[in-house]
Every structure is written in structure tokens, then in C-alpha cells.
Design an enzyme around this catalytic site. Structure first.
Site, PDB file in Angstrom:
ATOM      1  N   GLY A 248      14.799 -26.882   5.078  1.00 44.12           N
ATOM      2  CA  GLY A 248      14.148 -26.903   6.382  1.00 44.12           C
ATOM      3  C   GLY A 248      13.142 -28.023   6.533  1.00 44.12           C
ATOM      4  O   GLY A 248      13.061 -28.671   7.574  1.00 44.12           O
ATOM      5  N   ALA A 249      12.356 -28.255   5.490  1.00 50.56           N
ATOM      6  CA  ALA A 249      11.342 -29.311   5.507  1.00 50.56           C
ATOM      7  C   ALA A 249      10.846 -29.487   4.085  1.00 50.56           C
ATOM      8  O   ALA A 249      11.133 -28.668   3.208  1.00 50.56           O
ATOM      9  CB  ALA A 249      10.186 -28.951   6.444  1.00 50.56           C
ATOM     10  N   GLU A 251       7.191 -30.889   1.827  1.00 52.93           N
ATOM     11  CA  GLU A 251       5.752 -31.125   1.959  1.00 52.93           C
ATOM     12  C   GLU A 251       5.285 -32.417   1.334  1.00 52.93           C
ATOM     13  O   GLU A 251       4.200 -32.469   0.749  1.00 52.93           O
ATOM     14  CB  GLU A 251       4.991 -29.959   1.324  1.00 52.93           C
ATOM     15  CG  GLU A 251       5.135 -29.821  -0.190  1.00 52.93           C
ATOM     16  CD  GLU A 251       6.301 -28.981  -0.649  1.00 52.93           C
ATOM     17  OE1 GLU A 251       6.269 -28.478  -1.780  1.00 52.93           O
ATOM     18  OE2 GLU A 251       7.263 -28.822   0.134  1.00 52.93           O
ATOM     19  N   ASN A 252       6.015 -33.499   1.424  1.00 51.32           N
ATOM     20  CA  ASN A 252       5.602 -34.748   0.796  1.00 51.32           C
ATOM     21  C   ASN A 252       4.203 -35.136   1.282  1.00 51.32           C
ATOM     22  O   ASN A 252       3.946 -35.180   2.482  1.00 51.32           O
ATOM     23  CB  ASN A 252       6.585 -35.862   1.171  1.00 51.32           C
ATOM     24  CG  ASN A 252       8.014 -35.363   1.143  1.00 51.32           C
ATOM     25  OD1 ASN A 252       8.540 -35.008   0.114  1.00 51.32           O
ATOM     26  ND2 ASN A 252       8.635 -35.304   2.323  1.00 51.32           N
ATOM     27  N   HIS A 282       3.296 -24.391   7.700  1.00 52.85           N
ATOM     28  CA  HIS A 282       3.695 -24.199   6.299  1.00 52.85           C
ATOM     29  C   HIS A 282       3.545 -25.503   5.518  1.00 52.85           C
ATOM     30  O   HIS A 282       2.896 -25.541   4.457  1.00 52.85           O
ATOM     31  CB  HIS A 282       5.146 -23.703   6.284  1.00 52.85           C
ATOM     32  CG  HIS A 282       5.773 -23.571   4.941  1.00 52.85           C
ATOM     33  ND1 HIS A 282       6.284 -22.384   4.471  1.00 52.85           N
ATOM     34  CD2 HIS A 282       6.025 -24.473   3.949  1.00 52.85           C
ATOM     35  CE1 HIS A 282       6.788 -22.555   3.261  1.00 52.85           C
ATOM     36  NE2 HIS A 282       6.658 -23.825   2.929  1.00 52.85           N
ATOM     37  N   GLU A 283       4.132 -26.561   6.039  1.00 50.69           N
ATOM     38  CA  GLU A 283       4.121 -27.826   5.299  1.00 50.69           C
ATOM     39  C   GLU A 283       2.720 -28.426   5.243  1.00 50.69           C
ATOM     40  O   GLU A 283       2.336 -29.018   4.229  1.00 50.69           O
ATOM     41  CB  GLU A 283       5.105 -28.811   5.922  1.00 50.69           C
ATOM     42  CG  GLU A 283       6.546 -28.307   5.998  1.00 50.69           C
ATOM     43  CD  GLU A 283       7.125 -27.873   4.667  1.00 50.69           C
ATOM     44  OE1 GLU A 283       6.667 -28.369   3.616  1.00 50.69           O
ATOM     45  OE2 GLU A 283       8.034 -27.024   4.666  1.00 50.69           O
ATOM     46  N   HIS A 286       0.656 -27.001   2.533  1.00 46.46           N
ATOM     47  CA  HIS A 286       1.030 -27.549   1.227  1.00 46.46           C
ATOM     48  C   HIS A 286       0.183 -28.768   0.852  1.00 46.46           C
ATOM     49  O   HIS A 286       0.108 -29.109  -0.335  1.00 46.46           O
ATOM     50  CB  HIS A 286       2.490 -27.986   1.238  1.00 46.46           C
ATOM     51  CG  HIS A 286       3.469 -26.932   0.837  1.00 46.46           C
ATOM     52  ND1 HIS A 286       3.340 -26.187  -0.309  1.00 46.46           N
ATOM     53  CD2 HIS A 286       4.626 -26.520   1.427  1.00 46.46           C
ATOM     54  CE1 HIS A 286       4.372 -25.358  -0.415  1.00 46.46           C
ATOM     55  NE2 HIS A 286       5.156 -25.533   0.627  1.00 46.46           N
ATOM     56  N   GLU A 305       4.996 -21.874  -2.620  1.00 52.48           N
ATOM     57  CA  GLU A 305       5.820 -21.395  -1.514  1.00 52.48           C
ATOM     58  C   GLU A 305       5.333 -20.087  -0.896  1.00 52.48           C
ATOM     59  O   GLU A 305       5.385 -19.919   0.315  1.00 52.48           O
ATOM     60  CB  GLU A 305       7.272 -21.280  -1.967  1.00 52.48           C
ATOM     61  CG  GLU A 305       7.873 -22.585  -2.442  1.00 52.48           C
ATOM     62  CD  GLU A 305       7.700 -23.740  -1.455  1.00 52.48           C
ATOM     63  OE1 GLU A 305       7.563 -23.493  -0.246  1.00 52.48           O
ATOM     64  OE2 GLU A 305       7.684 -24.898  -1.913  1.00 52.48           O
TER      65      GLU A 305
END
Length: 786
Positions: A248-249, A251-252, A282-283, A286, A305
Site C-alpha cells: 500500500g505504501a 515509510e521511506n 500511518h506512514e 513511521h 507496524e
């Protein structure tokens, strides 16, 4: 070769002060150049770098060219003296189409090319030579040679064309690069440069949603700036929709990648907006949990997570203004976590390191336990602990380990110091044990009582209703070893965990169950209905759906109920002879003669699209590009109709090709593949199977699209020969990489299997196969034979 825990610990003990100066050249379409200058300090002896399948390789150690041992995965560096060293690894590597490495994509809409390194667990070595493990964090400097007309994005702040500032120390699996003719929307917030980016052919969609994307981004950023004492850890924040991302994505740090399904073409529903806001939150969370502070090894992946998933839903609901996000979690995500917790493959939210002995095993714990159950467990922790103490402990943890690595024990120490409660005792039963409790309602002379079947302390809301399901009262209660009697609620319907604060199945008393089964959709609070729908649906699925779905006011709950019926019943357990009648029940429940709520109309139309056997209706809707009630077809709904019409034998290859030309995009090409594979003929199935298995470079998305059309519970006789063929071919195909192995696992036949076919799966599992594929097949057996 899978990196083992013992190897990672030994390497981490020997190495320090690592840095990467990376140069990539993506100007060639045949392969790309990857040159890494790696500085490190060692205690002496041997070590190794990872680099996956270099086509050419030159290595210089401390200024001297060497020819190290190289097996296609590891570059061995022997007899290193203690102290500082520099190794230069200059290689040419192949592009990939499975998302694991430097992925290449050509947009059929305009012919433009995009490349991207979307990395993750055990993947960085497919882009550049590195010490590919979590606890060897390092600053990374990057330059990229690319088409001058392209936009190049990465973790650092741009310092010139294709050049980026050195990052703070980050885990190398969080490095990212994305390059191509992106369309961009840029601005600055709180002194941080920000941007949203999408490929050029999606410029209209990005511009359509740009104001909303900016609003949600800023709301999430402002919320985290308030609750976290550590400031935002990075110098910029880009978010980019990239083609063919495997998840889905991701978190870089400073440059988050998103799957393009979050930028829909055509209609954007409220559910789309809520999901996207949740993933943005969410990301972004992170950036602190996972990026600023990272786990030491993968047994603590839940620290990334579970916390991010909790923060995603919570912040989208409370800070980003997306009311109903918690409803979607309870209805869509939590039921899958309960399913996962009943399988043989279940594991504690926080497993022991010995239970994750290598990176191959680690890839299997990014599952419904780490996400759905972990999310619910963190929410219970916050409810049980109190938000103030929770955040005090979290902030102490983040500050103590900033730009470093930490373990569960580190977090527990911080939470324990912030709270008078026994956090370690709580963690022992909630985090270190698999399985879940059941909250049971019993009655004596009409007086309800709550009891716990299990070992965990629970704090949750319990609600009472009249027999007509009118709300009477709610209260927050603690439930432990002793039953809780509710004498003032005698004769009332009782719903424990009404707001979903804990993770436990419900065992309702007969009076409550009967009333809720008959009148579920009259319960006024959609969050309470979200808790109840999966519980009641699993007991009596089709009768409940027929009775309640036409009256359910929430589009989210309509979609969740239909998804569960399709995935759990029709695609896994219902005998072929019963499928037509079941689909007829679904279609009748979705049929509407006029629906003023467009969101609800969309949810019902999507259910009707995959369940109806009325080819005249499907043709009529396609011809009008609208439903009979005037709802315009968006691309997703139109391709669902095409798929179903082809599956029923009502659309031939020429008709499908006409639809593809009508939608000459990447999504259109995939939709056409699914429809072609769904046609009820031996030749269509043979062509689909060949396309799935004979092209060694078939992309993950093409494979997925073909599998979605190949398997049909309504075509049992046609697809039966491909069940043993799939079992025979899958283990070899899955050796291509973990992402492709997962996709092959998800392509398990989507229909009920016979006893003989189940035994065929068991026999295949007795032989050697990739860990990821084995996990998928074991889970499929458990879901189908429970």
C-alpha cells in the site's frame, strides 16, 4: 541466501561508523549502473556485503582493486585489519518488473518511462552493495544520472540536478529513489519543503485531489508535532504515487511512496478518502516509529507496524477529520486478524528473536497479526494505560534511541517508568502470547453478566439496548478473572466491546444475539454495527446478508460484508453446486430500485457487478455507462462489469479489446487481461495460464490480473485441471523473490477444493519450497478446513 539472526548479530558487533556514497545511472534502458562507496570501521577479520546478481562487478578495497569471492549474493571481504576501511563496489544490475530492485515501468497511456527503487526487507542489495540489515544504520548520499527532463526523488533534500544531501543515519532498507516525468505539487509547511507527485498521465487526478492531500498531510504533521517531543526528524517530506508498488505504501524517510490505487481515476468515494488519510497518517508516524528509532531485528517489526497502524486509524479519525475510519478498521481489518490468530501460523504480536531466525521468516510476519491484531492491541494498551502515560513513555523511548535501534524491552522500560501500572505483566499476556480471549455474555433470571475466557485484562465499553435496539446506556469497564454482573441492565440487550477498544471475540447470550440478528441495521452507531457485523455474519452468512444488507446505511459496512462473503465463503468454502444460489442471494441483496445516497449506491453496485447472472443488465449498464438508476460508471466499476460479463460468456475477445481501447491506460490493460482470462472456454484458460507461467519477466500486477480471471467458482470443471498445475509450478515460480512468491501464494485457487485437492496441497507442502509460499498455502488450508 537468507541472512540469519546469528550472522546479523555477528556483523553488527564487528562493524560501526558505516556510510554510503551512492551513484546510480539509469539512462540506459538495458541495465543500470550502481556505484557504492562504503565507509566502515571494523574490529577486524572477515565480513561481507550483499549485492544481488550483479551483471558486472568491480571492487576496490582501500584503494586497491580486488577480486573477492562472490556467489551472486554476497561479496566476501576477508582478513580486514581493525580500523577504518573504504570499499568501492561498481556494478551493472538488471532492472526488475516485480518491484524488488530498480523497477521499470512504461506507461501505456503516453509511453513515458519511470524507474524506482522501492526497497524493504532484504531488497536493498538488489539496488546497491550494502550491509543489508536493520541495525547497521548509516547516512546515505546520492547522485543519479537520468534524463534531464525527469524529476528524481529520494530521501534527502535536492542539492542540484540528480544530487541529494546526505541523510541522517537510516536503515538501508528505507532508502528510496523514484525517477521519471512526474507531475508535482509542492509547498512548504512549518519550515519543511513538502510535495505530492504522480506520473504525468495521472496529473489531472493529482490536481483534483491536491487540496485534500495537502490538508490531510498538514493536519497529520501538526498532530504529530504536538504529541511527539522529538521534532520531525528529516529535512523534507515528499509523498509520491509510484507505479506498481507491491504494497500500500512505504515509510521511506522524507520520501514516502504510495500505491497508485490511492489516487483513483474517476469517482473518489468517502471510503477512498478515509483509507488514504489513514495511510498518510500511518506512514508519517513511521518517521518517528521505524525511521527515527528502528528495531534491532525483525522480531520487533510490530514496533513499526502495530504502532503505525494504530496511529494511522486514530489520527485519520481524530486529527484529519475523516470520521468513520475506526468503523473501517473494525469491519474490514480486525476480522482478518481474528482469522489469522486461529491459524497454525499465528504468532505473538511480539515474537521472540529465536522465532525469526532469518530474513526469509521475517517476510512472513508482516501479516494480520502485526497489523490488525497489533493495532487493536496498541489501542487496548492506550485504553488500559491512559493516553497521557502512554505518550510520556513513547516520547522517552524516542528520545533515548533517536537515530538508533531499540527493542521491545527498551519500550517497556520507558512505559513502565511513565505509569504506575504493571506494563511488563500486561506485555507478557498481550504481546508475548498468541491467540485471543472471548468475552462471554450469560444471564441468570434475565440479569446479564460478562466473563472472560482467556488470560488477558480488558478495558472496554459495554452498551445496553432495549429489545427494539434503542440505546439505553454505555459504560467503560475493566474485566479480569471475576465475572462482572450488570443487575441494572436486567432484560436488556448487551453488547460488550461496543466501541472496539479490545481484541476479543464475542459470545453473546441468546436474547442479545436474536435481537441483533433481526435488527442489526437499526443499531444507530455505525461503530457498534462494525463490531457486530463480522461476528453475526460468520454464524449465518447468507441469511443475515439477505435480511440486513439492503437496510444497512453505511457504505463502509456494505462493502465490508460483501468482501467477507466473497472472500471467505464463495472463494474458499462453498461447494461449486451451491455457488449460483449464493451469488443470487448476494445479487438480490445488492439490487436497488433507486438509491438517493450515491456512496451507498456505489457500494451496492460494486457488489451487484460481481454477483449478478443477468447478462442483459450488465450489457445495459455498459452501453449506458451508468446503472439503471443513473449512477455513472467509474473505471473500477466498469471493469468489474466487463469481468463478470466475460465470465458469464457474454463478452468475447473483440468486445474486451474494444473496452481496452476505450480505457487505454495501465489499469485498462490489466482489466482486459482479467476479463480475457475469465472467459468460459478451455482456450481462454490455457492462454491465461501460459501468460502467468511461461514469461519469466511477467510483472506482479499482470500475474495478479490473470489469476483474478483464471479462477472462478462458477467454472469449476474448466479450471479444475489448473489446480494440480498450479501446485506443481508455484514452488519454482516463487523462487524469483519474496514479493512474487507472495503474489503466487495469493493466487491460490479461489474456489472450494475437494478432499483430494486438499491432499494435493498437503503433499506439495511435504517438499522444499520458499518460506513465503509455504506460509500462504498453510494458511489457505487452515481457512478452508477449519
Amino acid at each position: 541466501m537468507s541472512l540469519t539472526l546469528d550472522e546479523a548479530r555477528a556483523r553488527a558487533a564487528a562493524l560501526s561508523e558505516i556510510s554510503y556514497d551512492l551513484a546510480l545511472d539509469v539512462t540506459s534502458t538495458d541495465d543500470f549502473r550502481s556505484r557504492a562507496v562504503i565507509g566502515f570501521t571494523t574490529t577486524g577479520g572477515g565480513t561481507f556485503l550483499e549485492l544481488h546478481r550483479a551483471r558486472t562487478l568491480d571492487v576496490v578495497l582501500d584503494g586497491t582493486p580486488i577480486t573477492p569471492a562472490y556467489d551472486g549474493v554476497r561479496i566476501v571481504l576477508d582478513d580486514l585489519a581493525p580500523g577504518k576501511h573504504e570499499v568501492i563496489v561498481d556494478a551493472r544490475l538488471s532492472y526488475v518488473t516485480d518491484g524488488e530492485g530498480l523497477h521499470t515501468f512504461t506507461d501505456p497511456a503516453d509511453g513515458e518511462r519511470y524507474v524506482g527503487g522501492y526497497l524493504g526487507l532484504d531488497i536493498t542489495q538488489r539496488l546497491f552493495a550494502c550491509f543489508d540489515q536493520l541495525d547497521l544504520k548509516a547516512p546515505i548520499t546520492l547522485t543519479v544520472a537520468a534524463d534531464p527532463a525527469w524529476t528524481v526523488l529520494s530521501n534527502g533534500v535536492p542539492t542540484g540536478p540528480g544530487a541529494f544531501a546526505t541523510t541522517p543515519p537510516i536503515a538501508c532498507d528505507l532508502f528510496v529513489v523514484a525517477a521519471g516525468p512526474f507531475h508535482s505539487v509542492r509547498w512548504e509547511h512549518a519550515g519543511v519543503p513538502m510535495g505530492w507527485h504522480a506520473r504525468r498521465s495521472l496529473a489531472a487526478e493529482l490536481d483534483r485531489d491536491a487540496a485534500e492531500l495537502r490538508r490531510v498531510t498538514e493536519a497529520c504533521y501538526d498532530h504529530f508535532a504536538r504529541v511527539f517531543t522529538e521534532p520531525f526528524p528529516f529535512d523534507s517530506y515528499d509523498q509520491v504515487f509510484v507505479p506498481e508498488l507491491n504494497w500500500g505504501a512505504q515509510e521511506n524517510p522524507g520520501c514516502v511512496t504510495f500505491n497508485e490505487f490511492m489516487l483513483p481515476r474517476g469517482r473518489v468515494t468517502d471510503d477512498d478518502r478515509r483509507r488514504r488519510a489513514m495511510v498518510i497518517a500511518h506512514e508519517m508516524s513511521h518517521m518517528w516509529f521505524g525511521d527515527l528509532v528502528s528495531p534491532v531485528w525483525w522480531e520487533d517489526a510490530w514496533l513499526n507496524e502495530s504502532f503505525a497502524d494504530y496511529m494511522g486509524f486514530e489520527v485519520a479519525e481524530t486529527a484529519a477529520g475523516c470520521t468513520g475510519t475506526r468503523v473501517s478498521f473494525e469491519a474490514l481489518h480486525k476480522p482478518g486478524a481474528y482469522d489469522a490468530d486461529r491459524r497454525r501460523s499465528t504468532h505473538p504480536v511480539a515474537p521472540d528473536s529465536a522465532d525469526v531466525p532469518d530474513t526469509a521468516t521475517a517476510t512472513t510476519i508482516f501479516d494480520e497479526i502485526s497489523y490488525g491484531k497489533g493495532n487493536a492491541t496498541v489501542r487496548q494498551l492506550v485504553t488500559w494505560l491512559g493516553e497521557d502515560d502512554f505518550l510520556t513513555g513513547v516520547n522517552a523511548h524516542l528520545t533515548a534511541h533517536r537515530f538508533g535501534n531499540a527493542t521491545l524491552q527498551d519500550l517497556l522500560a520507558a512505559l513502565d517508568a511513565a505509569s504506575p501500572r504493571d506494563v511488563r505483566g500486561w506485555a507478557d499476556v498481550w504481546l508475548r502470547r498468541s491467540g485471543h480471549d472471548t468475552i462471554r455474555v450469560t444471564r441468570s433470571d434475565g440479569v446479564p453478566a460478562l466473563s472472560r475466557v482467556g488470560v488477558r485484562p480488558h478495558r472496554f465499553t459495554v452498551s445496553a439496548y432495549t429489545a427494539e435496539l434503542e440505546p439505553v446506556a454505555s459504560r467503560l469497564i475493566d474485566l479480569g478473572d471475576e465475572p462482572l454482573v450488570l443487575p441494572d441492565w436486567s432484560g436488556l440487550v448487551v453488547v460488550p466491546n461496543a466501541n472496539g477498544e479490545t481484541f476479543a471475540r464475542l459470545d453473546l447470550d441468546q436474547q442479545s444475539r436474536d435481537a441483533l440478528t433481526e435488527g442489526l441495521t437499526t443499531v444507530p452507531d455505525p461503530l457498534v454495527r462494525a463490531v457486530l457485523w463480522p461476528e453475526l455474519l460468520d454464524r449465518d452468512p447468507l441469511p443475515l446478508l439477505a435480511r440486513q444488507l439492503p437496510h444497512e446505511p453505511s457504505p463502509t459496512l456494505i462493502g465490508a460484508a460483501l468482501t467477507r462473503i466473497r472472500n471467505r465463503l464463495i472463494h474458499r468454502t462453498l461447494p461449486a453446486a451451491a455457488v449460483p444460489d449464493a451469488l443470487a442471494v448476494v445479487a438480490a441483496a445488492c439490487a436497488t430500485t433507486g438509491e438517493p445516497d450515491e456512496q451507498r449506491a456505489v457500494a451496492l453496485a460494486r457488489g451487484l457487478a460481481w454477483s449478478t447472472a443477468d447478462t442483459a443488465l450488465l450489457r445495459r449498464w455498459l452501453s449506458a455507462n451508468a446503472t439503471d438508476q443513473g449512477l455513472t460508471l467509474d473505471p473500477e466499476l466498469r471493469w468489474a462489469l466487463v469481468h463478470r460479463l466475460a465470465e458469464l460468456g457474454g463478452l468475447d475477445a473483440a468486445g474486451i479489446e474494444a473496452e481496452r481501447r476505450r480505457d487505454d491506460t495501465a489499469d485498462g490493460a490489466l482489466g482486459a487481461l482479467t476479463a480475457l482470462a475469465a472467459r468460459p472456454s478451455e482456450s481462454a484458460k490455457a492462454e491465461a495460464w501460459a501468460a502467468m507461467t511461461e514469461d519469466p519477466g511477467v510483472s506482479v500486477r499482470r500475474f495478479r490480473a490473470l489469476a483474478a480471471g483464471l479462477w472462478s467458482p462458477s467454472q469449476r470443471e474448466l479450471v479444475a485441471p489448473y489446480i494440480p498445475a498450479y501446485l506443481a509450478a508455484a514452488p519454482t515460480l516463487a523462487r524469483r523473490g519474496s514479493a512474487f512468491a507472495a503474489e503466487i501464494g495469493r493466487a491460490f485457487p479461489a474456489l472450494a477444493l475437494t478432499d483430494q485437492e486438499h491432499e494435493g496441497v498437503r503433499e506439495a507442502l511435504r517438499h522444499d519450497m520458499p518460506t513465503v509460499l509455504r506460509r500462504h498455502w498453510d494458511d489457505e488450508l487452515d481457512d478452508r478446513t477449519a
